[in-house]
Each structure stands twice: as structure tokens, then as C-alpha cells.
Enzyme design. Structure first.
Site, PDB file in Angstrom:
ATOM      1  N   TRP A 102       0.585  -1.066  -0.263  1.00 23.13           N
ATOM      2  CA  TRP A 102      -0.131   0.031   0.541  1.00 23.13           C
ATOM      3  C   TRP A 102       0.882   1.126  -0.193  1.00 23.13           C
ATOM      4  O   TRP A 102       0.407   2.084  -0.745  1.00 23.13           O
ATOM      5  CB  TRP A 102      -1.109   0.011   1.072  1.00 23.13           C
ATOM      6  CG  TRP A 102      -1.959  -1.543   1.414  1.00 23.13           C
ATOM      7  CD1 TRP A 102      -1.823  -2.122   2.340  1.00 23.13           C
ATOM      8  CD2 TRP A 102      -2.535  -1.684  -0.015  1.00 23.13           C
ATOM      9  NE1 TRP A 102      -3.262  -3.042   1.974  1.00 23.13           N
ATOM     10  CE2 TRP A 102      -3.752  -2.581   0.463  1.00 23.13           C
ATOM     11  CE3 TRP A 102      -3.870  -1.002  -0.731  1.00 23.13           C
ATOM     12  CZ2 TRP A 102      -4.998  -3.482  -0.271  1.00 23.13           C
ATOM     13  CZ3 TRP A 102      -4.429  -1.481  -1.731  1.00 23.13           C
ATOM     14  CH2 TRP A 102      -5.017  -2.896  -1.463  1.00 23.13           C
ATOM     15  N   ASP A 172      -1.551   6.904   6.080  1.00 24.11           N
ATOM     16  CA  ASP A 172      -2.440   6.203   5.446  1.00 24.11           C
ATOM     17  C   ASP A 172      -2.690   4.516   6.538  1.00 24.11           C
ATOM     18  O   ASP A 172      -1.989   4.323   7.034  1.00 24.11           O
ATOM     19  CB  ASP A 172      -2.037   4.290   4.976  1.00 24.11           C
ATOM     20  CG  ASP A 172      -2.840   3.781   4.101  1.00 24.11           C
ATOM     21  OD1 ASP A 172      -4.250   3.787   4.611  1.00 24.11           O
ATOM     22  OD2 ASP A 172      -2.455   3.372   3.175  1.00 24.11           O
ATOM     23  N   LYS A 196     -12.359  -2.427   7.109  1.00 22.31           N
ATOM     24  CA  LYS A 196     -11.051  -2.891   8.394  1.00 22.31           C
ATOM     25  C   LYS A 196     -11.187  -2.413  10.100  1.00 22.31           C
ATOM     26  O   LYS A 196     -11.657  -3.601   9.992  1.00 22.31           O
ATOM     27  CB  LYS A 196      -9.534  -2.257   8.553  1.00 22.31           C
ATOM     28  CG  LYS A 196      -8.947  -3.060   6.910  1.00 22.31           C
ATOM     29  CD  LYS A 196      -9.342  -2.563   5.203  1.00 22.31           C
ATOM     30  CE  LYS A 196      -8.914  -3.650   4.494  1.00 22.31           C
ATOM     31  NZ  LYS A 196      -7.423  -2.053   3.986  1.00 22.31           N
TER      32      LYS A 196
END
Ligand code: PLP
Length: 360
Positions: A102, A172, A196
Site C-alpha cells: 500500500w 494511511d 477494516k
């Protein structure tokens, strides 16, 4: 009904209390005669919901008044472009730490818009650690410095933030938001996909400091401009109304369970159970060492692909689902977000012991 223990990295488990409340309110919210899903986002009923959720998030995360909370769509992945389109507009430089897939995607996307530099990477060892950072490598004139705070795929996390001085630190936090207290004032911008630890997929939360709003490039699409969303209270267009409502229920649940301090204690306990077992097992081994270990995502391997596959299959039959690791790491990964109860981890560890004994 029998609910399984879902170790998915995302979309992930939600607290049962949240799902029950949502079910009870599905046909009629309060005495409105309609479901939240059917409400006009311009109605006063919905305005009360979104205002309440924002207030709740500000309270739970101690978000200062000089930050805006934006409820967007497009996932964390859209932020990989939205951030440079809004912020890579001074020197045109941004610094990145590559701690996983990511983080790398954020870097690659931003590289399309400016001069992006890799400060450090842990690619040499399949991202199984957080690299040491040398502040002398940081560029003082960068528009921002980007990290991925918790690496969902590889199971590592930053425990110490880079000291970036006047350069805004951007993180992030998709897979660790709400898992423990976080000092928002250390960051210029935080972003997370909801699926999540916050609610269903489709909602993306951005927490951005006021002075970073209003700097978008001329070519920035209207829907990608933070200023547009900030000025319109996340209602420039239709926001993900139901996801925002579920986030509100999740935040109520977090508050009822001790807030972020409560979540931290609960998550540390779960992670310790699994890591302790892994560190003492002769068959299973954690792939991340020491201080960099994630509380949320725990990859582990046996070292034997056939045995890994057998484990995943037998675990599934016992009601422990989505334990297969990401293809780039192999083996297994247990994602144990806030909603995973302690019994889920205790029972998983008990099953792993049985499996180890039976396959020694
Ligand atoms: C899941 C995840 C993403 C991707 O999120 P989308 O909402 O699917 O775009 C990005 N970063 C991290 C850290 C993630 O865990």
C-alpha cells in the site's frame, strides 16, 4: 444461526452488537418511518445522523478543531491520487517510506504528479520490518511526507513516527484507525478506508488539517478537491449514507468498551496471545520480528506450503475463516481488528495447538 470467527483483512468482522442494532433499525430508524438507507441525505434526520457521527469520531479520536473530518468514497486507493492532487503543489516534492504494497502504491500514484523520493524501504526482506530512517535524507522543502502506519499485508507497524519538522506527515491508517489512541496533532492528514476497523466498505474517512485545504492544483477534479468536500460538509454529492451511519454505531460500541484506551488493551491482549503461541511453537512462526509487529494483522507460516494449505482448510472447517495469507507473503494471516473477540483468538490458538500435535 452460527457466526464464524472471521480473520479477514477486510472487509472484516463488525461487532455483533453493531449488526444487531443495525438490524433492529433496518426497517425504521427512530420514528422516521424509513430506513437510514432510504433517507434523503439533505433531510434534517440524516443531517442529525452525520453530525452525530462526526462529533462521535472527534470525541473518540480527540480530533482538534483545526482539522476537518471528511466522509468520502473511492477507498484509501483514491487517496493515493487525491493527496498529491491537493498537496503536491508547492515544491512539487514528496517523501515516502516503502513498508509494503500500500505504501508503494501511494508512492507510485503520487509519482505521476511530482518529484517523489523513497527515503527508505524494507522490500529487501519482504517488508517484514520497519526500516531505520535517517532524517538527513528528508527533504525540508517537501510538500508532505507519507507513511503507511500499519502494513495490512505484511503485519508490521510504525511504533515511532518520523520527525518531519514543518513538513506535514501523512499516514494511511486504513488498518489501524480506532485500534489504539493516536495523536492527531502529529499529522497533517490521516486517511482510512472504513472496511477494516470502522464499518462496511464504501466509506473513506479523511482527517485533514485546515491549512492543507485549498491548495489543490487547477486540474484537480472537483470530486477530488478537499476544499469542495470541506465546504459542503461532505455533502457536495451523495455521501455513503449507510456506511456513515454504521460508523456511528461502531463508535458507540468503541465508547461503551473503554474508548481507544479500551481498544488498545483489548488488542494488545489478543495480539500477545497469538504472538506468544507463535514464538513458542515448533511448527508455526511469525514473519515479523520484535517491536515492529502489528497488533491488527499477524502473518505466520509453517515453512511448508502443503502444510499451510492443510491448516487453512481445516481451520475453515472449524469456523476460523479467511486465514490464508496474502499471495506475496504466503502462509497465513490472522487479522484481529477491534471486532474480533478475545475468544476468537483463544480458540484459534487452541486449534493451532491441536493441529501442531496432530501434524508433528
Ligand atoms: C485495505 C487497504 C488499502 C486499500 O483500501 P481500499 O479502500 O480498498 O482502496 C490501502 N491501504 C491500507 C493500509 C489498507 O489496509
Amino acid at each position: 444461526m452460527s457466526r464464524v470467527y472471521n480473520f479477514s483483512a477486510g472487509p472484516a468482522m463488525l461487532p455483533e452488537a453493531v449488526l444487531s442494532k443495525a438490524a433492529a433499525e433496518l426497517l425504521e430508524f427512530g420514528s422516521t418511518g424509513e430506513s437510514v438507507m432510504e433517507m434523503s441525505h439533505r433531510s434534517k434526520e440524516y443531517q442529525a445522523i452525520i453530525d452525530g457521527v462526526e462529533a462521535n469520531l472527534r470525541e473518540v479520536m480527540s480530533i482538534p478543531d483545526n482539522y476537518k473530518v471528511l466522509f468520502l468514497q473511492g477507498g484509501a486507493s483514491s487517496q493515493f491520487a487525491m493527496i498529491p492532487l491537493n498537496l503536491l503543489n508547492g515544491s512539487g516534492k514528496a517523501d515516502f517510506v516503502i513498508t509494503g504494497q500500500w505504501a508503494n502504491k501511494a508512492y507510485q500514484e503520487a509519482s505521476r504528479y511530482g518529484d517523489c523520493k523513497v527515503i527508505a524501504s524494507s522490500k529487501d526482506k519482504t517488508f517484514s520490518y520497519i526500516p531505520e530512517l535517517n532524517p538527513a535524507d528528508f527533504r525540508e522543502d517537501a510538500d508532505y511526507f507519507h507513511i503507511c502506519l500499519n502494513n495490512t499485508i505484511y503485519g508490521s507497524r510504525f511504533t515511532k513516527l518520523p520527525e518531519t519538522g514543518n513538513v506535514p506527515l501523512i499516514a494511511d491508517v486504513s488498518s489501524c484507525i480506532l485500534s489504539e489512541p493516536i495523536d492527531v496533532t502529529k499529522f497533517g492528514l490521516l486517511y482510512a478506508g472504513a472496511q477494516k476497523n470502522m464499518g462496511p466498505a464504501g466509506l473513506t474517512v479523511v482527517i485533514v488539517r485546515d491549512d492543507l485545504i485549498g491548495k489543490a492544483r487547477d486540474i484537480t477534479p472537483t470530486m477530488f478537491n478537499y476544499q469542495i468536500h470541506a465546504e459542503n460538509g461532505s455533502m457536495y454529492n451523495t455521501p455513503p449514507t449507510y456506511g456513515i451511519y454504521i460508523l456511528g454505531l461502531v463508535l458507540d460500541w468503541v465508547k461503551e468498551n473503554g474508548g481507544l484506551e479500551g481498544m488498545k488493551a483489548h488488542n494488545e491482549k489478543k495480539a500477545a496471545l497469538l504472538y506468544d503461541f507463535l514464538d513458542n511453537s515448533k511448527m508455526f512462526k511469525a514473519t515479523v520480528a520484535g517491536a515492529d509487529r502489528s497488533l491488527m494483522n499477524i502473518p505466520f507460516v509453517t515453512g511448508n506450503d502443503d502444510l499451510d494449505a492443510k491448516f487453512v482448510k481445516e481451520a475453515k472447517a472449524q469456523g476460523f475463516i479467511n486465514l490464508k495469507g496474502h499471495r506475496s507473503v504466503g502462509g497465513m494471516r490472522a487479522s484481529i481488528y477491534n471486532a474480533m473477540p478475545i475468544e476468537g483468538v483463544e480458540k484459534l490458538v487452541a486449534f493451532m495447538k491441536e493441529f501442531e500435535a496432530a501434524n508433528a
